[in-house]
Design a protein around this motif. Structure first.
Motif, PDB file in Angstrom:
ATOM      1  N   UNK A   5     -64.452  16.737  49.437  1.00 48.41           N
ATOM      2  CA  UNK A   5     -64.050  17.513  50.746  1.00 48.41           C
ATOM      3  C   UNK A   5     -63.740  16.460  51.776  1.00 48.41           C
ATOM      4  N   UNK A   6     -62.776  16.836  52.594  1.00 41.14           N
ATOM      5  CA  UNK A   6     -62.408  16.213  53.778  1.00 41.14           C
ATOM      6  C   UNK A   6     -61.742  16.976  55.010  1.00 41.14           C
ATOM      7  N   UNK A   7     -61.636  16.516  56.075  1.00 40.95           N
ATOM      8  CA  UNK A   7     -60.916  17.046  56.970  1.00 40.95           C
ATOM      9  C   UNK A   7     -59.581  16.085  57.201  1.00 40.95           C
ATOM     10  N   UNK A   8     -58.841  16.822  57.985  1.00 37.45           N
ATOM     11  CA  UNK A   8     -57.484  15.970  58.185  1.00 37.45           C
ATOM     12  C   UNK A   8     -56.904  16.436  59.569  1.00 37.45           C
ATOM     13  N   UNK A  10     -53.802  15.349  62.946  1.00 37.51           N
ATOM     14  CA  UNK A  10     -52.930  14.592  63.329  1.00 37.51           C
ATOM     15  C   UNK A  10     -53.139  13.544  64.378  1.00 37.51           C
ATOM     16  N   UNK A  11     -54.330  13.295  64.595  1.00 37.59           N
ATOM     17  CA  UNK A  11     -54.878  12.174  65.592  1.00 37.59           C
ATOM     18  C   UNK A  11     -54.776  11.144  64.738  1.00 37.59           C
ATOM     19  N   UNK A  12     -54.886   9.827  65.638  1.00 40.54           N
ATOM     20  CA  UNK A  12     -54.964   8.558  64.867  1.00 40.54           C
ATOM     21  C   UNK A  12     -56.356   8.395  64.161  1.00 40.54           C
ATOM     22  N   UNK A  13     -56.434   7.427  63.383  1.00 44.28           N
ATOM     23  CA  UNK A  13     -57.458   7.010  62.650  1.00 44.28           C
ATOM     24  C   UNK A  13     -58.628   6.670  63.447  1.00 44.28           C
ATOM     25  N   UNK A  14     -58.376   5.985  64.681  1.00 45.52           N
ATOM     26  CA  UNK A  14     -59.297   5.490  65.585  1.00 45.52           C
ATOM     27  C   UNK A  14     -59.947   6.773  66.169  1.00 45.52           C
ATOM     28  N   UNK A  15     -59.174   7.555  66.742  1.00 43.71           N
ATOM     29  CA  UNK A  15     -59.742   8.862  67.230  1.00 43.71           C
ATOM     30  C   UNK A  15     -60.587   9.696  66.203  1.00 43.71           C
ATOM     31  N   UNK A  16     -60.160   9.955  65.099  1.00 45.48           N
ATOM     32  CA  UNK A  16     -60.731  10.592  64.107  1.00 45.48           C
ATOM     33  C   UNK A  16     -62.245   9.805  63.578  1.00 45.48           C
ATOM     34  N   UNK A  17     -62.214   8.565  63.904  1.00 47.63           N
ATOM     35  CA  UNK A  17     -63.351   7.908  63.448  1.00 47.63           C
ATOM     36  C   UNK A  17     -64.337   8.050  64.553  1.00 47.63           C
ATOM     37  N   UNK A  19     -64.467  10.725  66.762  1.00 46.68           N
ATOM     38  CA  UNK A  19     -64.752  12.127  66.610  1.00 46.68           C
ATOM     39  C   UNK A  19     -65.754  12.043  65.612  1.00 46.68           C
ATOM     40  N   UNK A  20     -65.606  11.673  64.310  1.00 46.28           N
ATOM     41  CA  UNK A  20     -66.745  11.898  63.167  1.00 46.28           C
ATOM     42  C   UNK A  20     -67.969  11.522  63.474  1.00 46.28           C
ATOM     43  N   UNK A  21     -67.918  10.065  64.285  1.00 43.63           N
ATOM     44  CA  UNK A  21     -69.272   9.368  64.575  1.00 43.63           C
ATOM     45  C   UNK A  21     -70.036  10.339  65.649  1.00 43.63           C
ATOM     46  N   UNK A  22     -69.040  10.751  66.587  1.00 48.93           N
ATOM     47  CA  UNK A  22     -69.767  11.729  67.524  1.00 48.93           C
ATOM     48  C   UNK A  22     -70.763  12.548  67.201  1.00 48.93           C
ATOM     49  N   UNK A  27     -68.439  13.258  56.032  1.00 47.65           N
ATOM     50  CA  UNK A  27     -67.387  13.419  55.310  1.00 47.65           C
ATOM     51  C   UNK A  27     -66.156  12.702  56.066  1.00 47.65           C
ATOM     52  N   UNK A  28     -64.979  12.178  55.418  1.00 53.88           N
ATOM     53  CA  UNK A  28     -63.839  11.580  56.077  1.00 53.88           C
ATOM     54  C   UNK A  28     -62.897  12.590  56.642  1.00 53.88           C
ATOM     55  N   UNK A  29     -62.505  11.998  57.614  1.00 52.53           N
ATOM     56  CA  UNK A  29     -61.227  12.967  58.331  1.00 52.53           C
ATOM     57  C   UNK A  29     -59.964  12.005  58.280  1.00 52.53           C
ATOM     58  N   UNK A  30     -59.137  12.604  57.390  1.00 54.84           N
ATOM     59  CA  UNK A  30     -57.793  11.825  57.217  1.00 54.84           C
ATOM     60  C   UNK A  30     -56.941  11.767  58.293  1.00 54.84           C
ATOM     61  N   UNK A  31     -56.232  10.726  58.605  1.00 53.22           N
ATOM     62  CA  UNK A  31     -55.234  11.029  59.734  1.00 53.22           C
ATOM     63  C   UNK A  31     -53.774  10.994  59.265  1.00 53.22           C
TER      64      UNK A  31
END
Length: 88
Positions: A5-8, A10-17, A19-22, A27-31
């Motif tokens: 499982x993962x999230x997806x 439309x944000x950039x990889x940096x923004x998603x990383x 957000x996930x860290x916060x 699980x990963x968030x794909x960009x």
């Protein structure tokens, strides 16, 4: 359950990383910053953001079900119930 499982987003990889860290997500968030995948799956809203839908995809790559009414409050239990239904 033996699932991936993962999230997806439309944000950039940096923004998603960030957000996930916060949130301490495990699980990963794909960009998808070009929004190409969001368009292909029919989830790109007029606002330019992706709608929160859950796609259940089988090991063979076929879409088995789509939840278009995701509720943040019950989503975890909703996913477990749907996976239980799909695997029984």
């Amino acid at each position: 359950m033996n699932v991936s499982y993962f999230g997806a987003s439309v944000d950039s990889a940096a923004v998603n990383a960030k957000f996930a860290e916060s949130l301490g997500l495990g699980y990963p968030i794909l960009s998808d910053p070009t929004k190409e995948v969001a368009r292909a799956y029919g989830v790109l809203a007029p606002s330019g953001y992706a709608s929160r839908w859950t796609f259940y995809i089988g090991a063979d790559g076929r879409i088995l079900d789509i939840d278009t009414k995701v509720s943040a409050a019950s989503h975890g239990s909703d996913v477990v119930a749907k996976l239980t239904d799909l695997t029984s």
